[in-house]
Each structure stands twice: as C-alpha cells, then as structure tokens.
Design an enzyme around this catalytic site. Structure first.
Site, mmCIF file in Angstrom:
data_model
loop_
_atom_site.group_PDB
_atom_site.id
_atom_site.type_symbol
_atom_site.label_atom_id
_atom_site.label_comp_id
_atom_site.label_asym_id
_atom_site.label_seq_id
_atom_site.Cartn_x
_atom_site.Cartn_y
_atom_site.Cartn_z
ATOM 1 C CG ASP A 81 -4.723 37.146 32.504
ATOM 2 O OD1 ASP A 81 -5.149 36.505 31.519
ATOM 3 O OD2 ASP A 81 -3.699 36.836 33.152
ATOM 4 C CG ASN A 104 -5.443 33.112 29.226
ATOM 5 O OD1 ASN A 104 -5.191 34.241 29.658
ATOM 6 N ND2 ASN A 104 -5.029 32.686 28.062
ATOM 7 C CG ASP A 156 -1.903 35.202 29.090
ATOM 8 O OD1 ASP A 156 -2.591 36.035 29.726
ATOM 9 O OD2 ASP A 156 -1.951 35.091 27.855
ATOM 10 C CG ASP A 166 -8.008 37.136 28.425
ATOM 11 O OD1 ASP A 166 -9.168 37.181 28.884
ATOM 12 O OD2 ASP A 166 -7.039 36.640 29.053
ATOM 13 C CG ASP A 170 -8.700 51.903 17.901
ATOM 14 O OD1 ASP A 170 -8.433 52.729 17.017
ATOM 15 O OD2 ASP A 170 -8.521 52.117 19.116
ATOM 16 C CG ASP A 225 -5.138 55.175 15.396
ATOM 17 O OD1 ASP A 225 -5.093 55.584 16.564
ATOM 18 O OD2 ASP A 225 -4.131 55.030 14.684
ATOM 19 C CD GLU A 259 -6.031 59.685 17.858
ATOM 20 O OE1 GLU A 259 -5.287 59.812 18.824
ATOM 21 O OE2 GLU A 259 -5.739 58.968 16.880
ATOM 22 C CG HIS A 298 -5.018 54.406 24.403
ATOM 23 N ND1 HIS A 298 -6.077 55.146 23.905
ATOM 24 C CD2 HIS A 298 -4.185 54.204 23.367
ATOM 25 C CE1 HIS A 298 -5.868 55.373 22.623
ATOM 26 N NE2 HIS A 298 -4.728 54.805 22.260
HETATM 27 O O1 ISL Z 1 0.508 62.555 17.999
HETATM 28 C C1 ISL Z 1 -0.390 63.310 17.796
HETATM 29 C C2 ISL Z 1 -0.245 64.741 18.020
HETATM 30 O O2 ISL Z 1 0.909 65.066 18.677
HETATM 31 C C3 ISL Z 1 -1.690 62.881 17.320
HETATM 32 O O3 ISL Z 1 -1.982 63.628 16.247
HETATM 33 C C4 ISL Z 1 -1.796 61.455 16.928
HETATM 34 O O4 ISL Z 1 -2.840 61.364 16.025
HETATM 35 C C5 ISL Z 1 -2.111 60.561 18.045
HETATM 36 O O5 ISL Z 1 -1.077 60.506 18.949
HETATM 37 C C6 ISL Z 1 -2.408 59.218 17.468
HETATM 38 O O6 ISL Z 1 -2.691 58.299 18.457
HETATM 39 C C7 ISL Z 1 -3.249 57.107 17.996
HETATM 40 O O7 ISL Z 1 -2.485 56.499 16.967
HETATM 41 C C8 ISL Z 1 -1.187 56.048 17.328
HETATM 42 C C9 ISL Z 1 -1.210 55.191 18.590
HETATM 43 O O8 ISL Z 1 0.092 55.007 19.055
HETATM 44 C C10 ISL Z 1 -2.052 55.816 19.694
HETATM 45 O O9 ISL Z 1 -2.139 54.960 20.801
HETATM 46 C C11 ISL Z 1 -3.400 56.120 19.110
HETATM 47 O O10 ISL Z 1 -4.317 56.621 20.058
HETATM 48 C C12 ISL Z 1 -0.650 55.281 16.169
HETATM 49 O O11 ISL Z 1 -1.579 54.358 15.720
HETATM 50 CA CA CA Z 2 -4.844 36.404 29.238
#
Ligand code: ISL
Ligand code: CA
Length: 541
Positions: free
Chosen positions: A20, A22, A24, A28, A97, A198, A247, A316
């Site tokens: 961070d 700034n 808050d 960032d 992403d 994603d 993914e 994450h």
């Molecule tokens: O949930 C799944 C299987 O159980 C996965 O197929 C799914 O594709 C995955 O969880 C998706 O994750 C991604 O997209 C989500 C987001 O919340 C996650 O953080 C991200 O990594 C929706 O955009």
């Molecule tokens: Ca910040």
C-alpha cells in the site's frame, strides 16, 4: 525472440494485498512499483497481476464493470504505464488477468441488456424464459445456488456460473466477441506482455436441456464448440510476442497437450486445477501428497511431447501450500519449492510463498472477506451448526488464507493504516526483512533455486521421469536431456524416511554433484535417511 516464457519464472501479485503506497489500507500500483527491486533480487522474469480493472468488487476484481479503466483504489492507467516501464527497465515483463467468461452486473453492456428483450445488448448475455418458481434448469453455480437469476421486468432469467453479480457473456454472439477482441487488442497495444485467461474453459455451455449425470459442472466445462472461440483468440495472440496462460479447469491433461501445442495450440500453457487433492472429511481435510504427486506426474507425462505446463503450488484461490502440504516450517516451504519448481513448465510463485507464508488462524467470521466463504458459513449455520463448527468447516480451505497482506517487515510493513484484511499473526517470524538477512531463509533458498533452474537447460526442456512412484511421502524424479541428467529428491513429510535409491541414480561408475539442498551435511548414497522435508538436487557426471 520466440517463446521467451519457456525458461522464465513468473510471480503472481494480488494487488490488494501486496503493498500500500498511500496508506488507505489497500495495496496499489505505486506499491508494486516500489517493490520492483525486491522482485529483481528474487530473480523472477514476469509478473502476473490479478485484476485491477474497474469493479464493484463482489469477487475482488473478477467482476469487471469497465475493461479499459483501472479501479481507482489501485491507481490510474498512468500508474500502470509507469509500472510496465519500470518493470521492463528491469527486464521484468507483465501480464494481466483477462476475465472474459463474465462481466460485472454493473458493466454498461449488462445494464443495457437488462433493459428489454429488444435491447441491442440483450444477446451479449445469456437469457432464457423463466418464472420466479421455475428456472430454465437446475444447474448449480460454482459459488452456490442456481446458475440463474430471475428478472421480473422481462420475465426471463440470466445465466451465471459464478456469483449473480457476474453474468456470463454470450460467446455465440459475434457482436459481443468483436467487442471483446477489440478490448484484447487495446491492451496488447498498450504494451502488456500477455494474459492469464480467467475461467476460460467455461465460455461455452451445453444446451439448457442438457441432463447432468455425475459431474455438476459438466454443462460448462470445456464444452464442444469452444474450439471456435479459442481459435479466434489464438489468432489475436499469435500476432503479438506475448505469453498466454489459461486457467482451464476441466481440460484434461490429454487435451491440454493440444490446447498448448506449439504449432496448433490456442494458448502457451495451462493452469491445471487437479493437483489440490484433498483427503479427510470436509472441514478436517488435508492435502493428499500421493494425489498431488500423481496428478502432477500425469500432467508432466501427457504434456511432454508437445504441450507446456504452468506450474504452481499457491495462488489467490487456495490455502497456503506450506500449511496444506507442509508443516509451516522453512524446511517444508523449501522442499515444496524444490519439488515443483524444477518440473517441466513455467513456474509461478504466488506472493509470500517465497517466505513460506502460512494459513491464517481464523477466530471469527469477521476476519473473512471472500463472498463465497461468507456464503458457505451461513449455509452451515442454516444447517444447524454452531458458530465455531461453521467457522472451522469454512476456514479449513478458504481462499482468504492466501489473501492476507504481504509481510515486508516485523510489523508487516504493508500499510500504516488498518489493512482491508488482517495481517497474519506471524509477521515477526516470517517477513522479507529478516529473510533477506538470513542466508538460510526460504527467500534466499528461492533465489538459489531460480538461479539453478536457469543455469541448466535440462530444467527447461529435459524430460521428466518419476522414481519411487509408489512412495507415500517422497517425491523423486529425473530430468534429462542430451547433455545432463539431474535427480530431484524431496521428502514431503515431517517424518524421517529411509529409502533405497534406484541403482541407476547411484552407479559407482558415475560421479554425482549435489547442486542444492535445504539441510546442511547432505550425503548422496544408495541407502538414505531423509530428514523431515529434506530436499536434494543432484547432477550426474
Ligand atoms: O471453480 C472451479 C472448479 O471448482 C474452477 O473451475 C473455476 O474456474 C475457478 O474457480 C475460477 O477461478 C477464477 O475465476 C473466478 C474468480 O473468483 C477466481 O478468483 C479466479 O481465479 C471468477 O472470475
Ligand atoms: Ca493504497
């Protein structure tokens, strides 16, 4: 230069929790800029940024309301330009992403789409006739509840595989695709070095009357017809010198070889979602090492002739590997690192993993942030469980473990203000400052490991062969090319393991050089007693 990403090491940044600038309480872009020297020291080659676009943050940025604007919490487009420049000046690339399965329900396209059945944006999303009592089908969303949300004004429901605030885009609509492709080109022309795609395997759905037999996600997992859209995406990607990582849950290791084929593949590499194998009752489950090792070995094998893996143990969406497969020690952090970072593919390190960061000891539901986990908690309460039990069942595997802010100093050093999410309680023991100063720290081990990976081409392109395949606690494998052969041996348990190495690995006519270990005084011999979470990398001459 072709395929620069093959011998590169990536670093995943969750911007909200990295640094961070700034005060808050929210990480960032300027905070990331300030930490480029840190990333340079670690030795990584590219950054993957989790979403930083304009978003109402129902799913922390995975619900995008404007693809071409930065969420002001993170800064401005100018800050991003500066960050890319600074990274490039340090030979670090940056990928973003790309969330194109769905948008936010606040995206102007959806706001239009909702207005009427005749609206030109109606078909940018997936609508079907419904009534409040009867949805078009009984499919379930990943985040719980129906995949459908009813809209009383038009007497139809819209489709969403994630939260109801994340309506799925209609990929069958060429006008929608054209707008998405334009946006993708805009970003590539902006100067980024690639994308993490994603949830890309979900963009095609089965007909609404498709009957689910076993797998509840089958109606939207790598469904036939997706090839057309992937081929169109590929055409854009191939006209830039970038990297793409998808993914792609539900894309099997066999089809992943086709998806990532250097000639005909759609994308460069794939994140599989199979290796987080669990064992035990929900809420008490732990990671299953035999499952972990088996899944990763299969992906290594199936992608060996043509495909390419994206390698990771933390991200994450999952708890910390050092808590799930490790015992939260420096040894388990470094043994896990050794085991996956020397596989065939492009490794990704998730922020804090290089310090051996651990799961958060949740004591109250107020400490959680993920919408999905809060939902799970309430579901458990509704089923009659006590608050303690509901908390335990929810937090064993929540995404929130990995989303606590990064530990820079003894007191955290993430922000001088109250952070958006609590820091873990062990910042005094696990932090960048003490680890940089300690030659035996996980941070310094990661540095050595990255250097080692890049020092020998065998780690990039060599073949993979497992040894002691049936061993429940040891993961051992060979990487081999025309010039070199190396053995990677890891005890992924907290008990000593006595093993007998294959003859081939200890042939008295060969000489062996220990390249890296995470314990002092390592010996290499046929009969070995491996200490808890011991890792040894050896090269044959
Ligand atoms: O949930 C799944 C299987 O159980 C996965 O197929 C799914 O594709 C995955 O969880 C998706 O994750 C991604 O997209 C989500 C987001 O919340 C996650 O953080 C991200 O990594 C929706 O955009
Ligand atoms: Ca910040």
């Amino acid at each position: 230069m072709a395929n620069w990403w093959k011998n590169a090491v990536g670093y995943q940044i969750y911007p909200r929790s990295f640094m961070d600038s700034n005060d808050d309480g929210i990480g960032d872009l300027k905070g990331i800029q300030a930490k480029i020297p840190y990333l340079k020291e670690l030795g990584i080659d590219f950054i993957w940024l989790n979403p930083i676009y304009q978003s109402p943050n129902v799913d922390n940025g995975y619900d995008i309301s404007d693809y071409q604007a930065i969420n002001p919490e993170f800064g401005t487009l100018e800050d991003l330009k500066e960050l890319i420049q600074l990274a490039h000046d340090n030979q670090i690339k940056l990928i973003m992403d790309l969330v194109i399965n769905h948008t936010s329900d606040q995206h102007p396209w959806f706001l239009e789409s909702k207005k009427s059945k005749e609206n030109p944006y109606r078909d940018y999303y997936l609508w079907a006739d419904a009534s409040p009592e009867k949805m078009p089908n009984n499919w379930q969303s990943f985040f719980g509840g129906s995949t459908w949300t009813y809209d009383s004004s038009t007497k139809q429901a819209y489709f969403h595989v994630f939260a109801k605030e994340q309506p799925d885009l209609n990929w069958k609509n060429p006008a929608m695709r054209k707008d998405i492709y334009q946006m993708i080109r805009w970003w590539l022309d902006f100067g980024i070095d690639g994308f993490r795609l994603d949830a890309i395997s979900h963009i095609q759905k089965q007909p609404w009357d498709f009957k689910i037999t076993d797998n509840p996600w089958a109606p939207f997992m790598n469904v036939a017809g997706i090839e057309t859209y992937m081929a169109e995406l590929k055409e854009i990607f191939r006209s830039y010198n970038i990297m793409t990582v998808g993914e792609a849950s539900g894309v099997s290791s066999k089809s992943a070889a086709l998806w990532t084929d250097p000639e005909d593949g759609y994308i460069d590499m794939i994140f599989e979602l199979e290796h987080q194998v669990r064992t035990g009752e929900p809420g008490y489950e732990i990671g299953s090492l035999p499952g972990f090792k088996k899944v990763l070995s299969r992906w290594q094998k199936d992608l060996q002739p043509n495909g390419w893996n994206a390698l990771y143990i933390d991200n994450h969406d999952n708890p910390r590997s050092n808590s799930i497969f490790g015992n939260e020690t420096n040894e388990s952090a470094t043994a896990l690192a050794t085991a996956y970072l020397l596989l065939r593919g492009t490794p990704f390190i998730y922020q804090g993993q290089e310090l051996g960061m651990t799961n958060f000891p949740f004591e109250s539901i107020d400490e959680l942030r993920t919408t999905e986990s809060l939902q799970t908690y309430h579901d458990w309460l509704n089923k009659g469980l006590s608050q303690n039990e509901a908390l335990r069942l929810t937090t064993r595997w929540t995404r929130d473990h990995s989303r606590t802010p990064m530990h820079w100093t003894e007191l955290g050093g993430f922000s001088t203000n109250q952070p958006w999410m609590k820091l873990n309680t062990n910042t005094d023991k696990i932090n960048v400052a003490i680890q940089q100063a300690n030659p035996a720290s996980p941070f310094n081990y990661y540095k050595k490991l990255i250097t080692l990976r890049k020092s020998l081409p065998v780690f990039t392109s060599g073949s993979y062969q497992i040894a002691l395949a049936k061993h429940p606690s040891v993961w051992a494998y060979t990487r081999k090319d025309e010039t070199n052969e190396v053995f990677v041996l890891t005890n992924l348990s907290e008990k000593e393991q006595t093993i007998t190495l294959p003859n081939y690995w200890t042939n008295p006519n060969d000489s062996f050089e220990v390249l890296l270990t995470n314990y002092p005084n390592t010996t290499w011999q046929k009969k070995l007693i491996l200490r808890p979470y011991e890792a040894i990398v050896v090269k044959k001459h």
